[in-house]
Design an enzyme around this catalytic site. Structure first.
Site, PDB file in Angstrom:
ATOM      1  N   ASP A  88       0.854  -1.192   0.000  1.00 38.55           N
ATOM      2  CA  ASP A  88       0.000   0.000   0.000  1.00 38.55           C
ATOM      3  C   ASP A  88       0.892   1.244   0.000  1.00 38.55           C
ATOM      4  OD1 ASP A  88       0.718  -0.847   2.695  1.00 38.55           O
ATOM      5  OD2 ASP A  88      -0.481   0.815   3.427  1.00 38.55           O
ATOM      6  N   GLU A 151       0.119  -0.844   5.780  1.00 35.68           N
ATOM      7  CA  GLU A 151       1.164  -0.281   6.643  1.00 35.68           C
ATOM      8  C   GLU A 151       0.943   1.196   6.894  1.00 35.68           C
ATOM      9  OE1 GLU A 151       4.636   1.677   8.083  1.00 35.68           O
ATOM     10  OE2 GLU A 151       3.801   2.040   6.112  1.00 35.68           O
TER      11      GLU A 151
HETATM   12 ZN   LIG Z   1       6.647   2.124   4.377  1.00 33.45          ZN
END
Ligand SMILES: [Zn+2]
Length: 461
Positions: A88, A151
């Site tokens: 992501d 994340e």
């Molecule tokens: Zn990162």
């Protein structure tokens, strides 16, 4: 040499995969069935896992939260090493001179959102594993690559993963910097308030986010006091006053910095309070003075709160009074604290309550995470540092940071790469880039790490 040559031979394929991943605008979006973080995050995960399958690995999709790529030869005794990367990205933001969601190449660098954070390292990890397999290097323990997709928004992907799958006993994430981070301070965020009766100051406000040193703060002065207060602050080098109708606005200009490294900033909130404390504010001095005593302008180690805790591994505690506003005859404040591994959320809470008590300050909310530490004498740390030292021919030591990395909640985890000191890769900014030589260099380093930790003795050269 054989390893370097093999990976160099994969450069074209690696670039094609990175290009496909950069095209996925995997910014967190509305969830759907099998896509907890939106369709583009799912697409990035699908792209990665289908490539891994094509390269001959067994893969597993953990309900769209994470993907696993395993290399566990029959003779191996189980998974030992994990490499954790994320697919992501943060939104593109403004100021790009290159397309954000297309891979471009210029002057020896790749450009595009995620090339360094963290799609490039994810591709490097896959091809490192592919090299180990293809070169027939015998592993006595297996390797698992874990690709997450959340994340950037709190790592709920890892939380979910841990409910379904085990983390390998040793895990590194190439989602921070070289040489290696093994110590991450704990963090707490505190909201508190104290009475602020009406008087000369109509309102005070400053700071936008809790995890940064505020760069600006303002106070609005009631008309009847404006001449007196203007005279008192007009010489101050950080203050600009502005007349708005019959009200006076006092603006304090500071310098922002991340809350994990507040020493580099100038805190506009404590600066403004300090300037105001020197003036008779008609009944409001008590609150201002209390804050100035507890948060003296220029102090970032929490000494006045009796929080100046320090240890050799993590260094000292840092604190930032980051947000202030007036509401219903109260001064409402938020602060960020990063504390060393020798302390705990509980200890910080006790000390803070004791420091606040004499001033009638009440804590409204208190949240945080404990510190993270992996022993510098552990097998993982020693192996990764030696790979780094052999590759770059220079001595390497562990780093302690105030921020948190992707392995903060993972026992035995460390961060290893991809950024090198002295380069600003513009992650999260415009024109994020990755030097092309580092793209394959990372793959070589990851492969050598797998070999060092998991290969049979005769192949570990
Ligand atoms: Zn990162």
């Amino acid at each position: 040499m054989e390893l370097e040559k093999f990976i160099d031979g994969c450069r074209g394929e690696m670039t094609a995969l990175l290009s496909e991943l950069v095209k996925c605008k995997s910014v967190r979006a509305e969830q759907g069935s099998g896509m907890p973080f939106g369709k583009e995050a799912k697409r990035a995960l699908d792209v990665m896992l289908s490539k891994a399958e094509e390269l001959g690995f067994s893969v597993k999709n953990v309900d769209g939260y994470c993907g696993c790529v395993d290399y566990l030869p029959d003779e191996a005794d189980g998974i030992k090493l994990g490499i954790l990367a994320h697919l992501d990205v943060v939104p593109e933001g403004e100021g790009w001179t290159m397309p954000a969601f297309e891979l471009s190449e210029k002057d020896g660098k790749f450009y595009g959102r995620g090339v360094t954070d963290d799609k490039g390292p994810a591709v490097a990890a896959l091809y490192a594993l592919y090299a180990v397999k293809s070169l027939g290097i015998k592993l006595k323990s297996g390797v698992r690559l874990i690709f997450g997709t959340d994340e950037e928004n709190g790592s709920s992907d890892i939380e979910y993963y841990l409910t379904k799958e085990k983390m390998p006993p040793m895990t590194f994430t190439p989602d921070a910097q070289y040489p290696l981070i093994n110590c991450e301070k704990g963090m707490v965020r505190v909201e508190f308030s104290l009475p602020f009766p009406s008087g000369a100051i109509k309102s005070i406000s400053g700071g936008q986010v809790i995890n940064a040193v505020p760069s600006s703060a303002r106070a609005v002065v009631n008309a009847e006091f404006s001449e007196k207060i203007k005279a008192a602050v007009s010489e101050h080098k950080n203050i600009v006053t502005e007349q708005q109708g019959d009200e006076l606005v006092i603006n304090f200009n500071g310098i922002s910095a991340h809350a994990s490294t507040p020493e580099g900033g100038i805190n506009a909130v404590t600066g403004l309070l300090n300037a105001l404390s020197k003036i008779d504010l008609s009944g409001q001095n008590e609150a201002i003075n209390a804050l100035c005593k507890l948060f003296p302008f220029g102090e970032t180690n929490g000494a006045s709160l009796r929080l100046d805790i320090c240890d050799e591994i993590s260094g000292g505690l840092t604190e930032v009074l980051s947000i202030i506003e007036t509401k219903d005859e109260q001064l409402c404040c938020k602060m960020d604290i990063r504390f060393p591994i020798c302390s705990s959320k509980q200890q910080i809470h006790e000390r803070l309550s004791a420091a606040f008590e004499p001033y009638g300050i009440s804590i409204i909310s208190y949240t945080g995470v404990e510190p993270h530490y992996t022993d510098s004498d552990s097998e993982l740390v020693k192996a990764l540092l030696s790979v780094y030292e052999e590759f770059y021919g220079k001595k390497a030591e562990c780093i302690a940071i105030g921020g948190g990395t992707y392995v903060h909640e993972i026992d035995g985890g460390v961060a290893f790469g991809p950024e090198h000191d002295g380069t600003d890769y513009k992650i999260h900014g415009a024109d994020e880039f990755l030097p092309i030589n580092e793209f394959t260099e990372n793959a070589v380093i990851f492969a050598k790490s797998m070999i060092k930790l998991c290969a049979q003795e005769e192949d570990s050269q």
